[in-house]
Design an enzyme around this catalytic site. Sequence first.
Site, PDB file in Angstrom:
ATOM      1  CD  GLU A  43      -3.120  -1.024   2.067  1.00 22.77           C
ATOM      2  OE1 GLU A  43      -3.043  -0.160   2.966  1.00 22.77           O
ATOM      3  OE2 GLU A  43      -4.105  -1.776   1.923  1.00 22.77           O
ATOM      4  CD  GLU A  50      -4.162  -5.466   3.715  1.00 19.90           C
ATOM      5  OE1 GLU A  50      -5.026  -4.586   3.948  1.00 19.90           O
ATOM      6  OE2 GLU A  50      -2.959  -5.324   4.002  1.00 19.90           O
TER       7      GLU A  50
END
Length: 498
Positions: A143, A348
């Site tokens: 991320e 995720e």
Amino acid sequence: MTTPPAKTTNKLPADFLWGFATAAFQIEGSTSAGGRGKSIWDDYSRTPGKTQDGRSGDVATDSYRLWKEDIELLGQYGVKAYRFSISWSRIIPSGGRGDAVNPEGIKFYSDVIDALLSKGITPFVICFEAFGDRVKHWLTINEPWCVAILGYGRGVFAPGRSSDRERSAEGNSSTEPWIVGHSLIIAHASATKLYRESFKPTQKGRIGITLNGDWEMPYDDSPENVDAAQHALDFAIGWYADPIYLGHYPPYMNTVLGDRLPTFTPDEIALVKGSSDFYGMNTYTTNLARAGGEDEFQGNVDYTFTRPDGTQLGTQAQSAWLQDYPEGLRALLNYLWKKYKLPIYITENGFAVKDENDMPLDQALVDTDRVNYFRGTTKNMLAAIYEDGVDVRSYFPWSFLDNFEWADGYITRFGVTYVDYETQKRYPKASAKFLINWFKENHEQPLAIPPRSAKSSTSETSTANDPDSAPPAKETPPPPRSVFQSFWDFLASFVFCR
């Protein structure tokens, strides 16, 4: 009671990896144990006002001490893979070029990997030299959008830099996020180059980056809102994905940012383009995108969950940015597959039940909203694979455990396993049971990898919670300094975030 998962004739193949995801700082605690040095989150999370509940990551879910119990629970869940991150503060405690590698840190993660393999669980992790004989799936950075925007734009994640002087004494939100993002892309590509040249020929693994990004759906069919949805995708996903997979920034970002968006040299383009073997996908929700927004980090697009008729897109989570809209997962999978044309690993995906932290234990364990979320996302993932032809290789729900959720502290719970933070006892929630049953019904059962011989796993010979009390294992020599330093030069300053 949890409704049994629906059966399907299309089962996921045996080599499809499903499991759960965590991150080191969010679960490990023991911030001064085992030779660990400081990370940028240590002091930041201890600073008053930086987390909602005023609590830090010093204890988290105590998984540095309880890792054997956690892996035992993963085994009971029947997962095929486990995605976790390495605390670089445990590997190179002093955090600089030329600084020593910490053998205790290497041994800790080596023992974790061996314990996972002994149960037939495939690890997703970083650190080529020390662990590459056993790990075949690598993630360079998790991320990067969060690192750049939340750490250097909004100033709500470490290091907390922002133009908002009430929040930060330093920082420039109009320039720093784009410089940081550019540097992260080059760092990722440099790490990939190192792996491909020095390790992949013998280790035969795959390497890629994990990008967060949610589906952006036009608020209505008007041309300006259709354009707005694409503009939002450009800033949320294309900022990183377009250079890595296509070799350039999205043109719309150049239009908005002008000379504030750094440029790649020809050598950097050659380094960056094609630097990920797959698309690592962290996604949680869907936004309705409207033209006319003033938030540059969102591409000057307004996000809402309220439809034109006034109804909500889905069930509201604890997190203000998250509602349940599973059809968005299928749409995003199709978008990424058609645009970037590489296998997708869902690294995720999850849901935080509203007010779960305030519920009594027996109520929190019946997490119906989370069960409904996973029922919808698994159904749409399967449809994307078998009806749309999208190549999806893994699914890692976030998260295995309730944990330290960055700026939210411990108020927000994403885990399929409830953690009593006073006792550190773990309790499986209904969502864990749902996912276990769903994959039993919809996944071919042979293990993704054969169980590893117990002779190499120190965790099989010790029942103590504290790694310091474990019996001596065979010495793990530190890797050559030159290899670690070159890798550290690329990655040492990056914080994993969700």
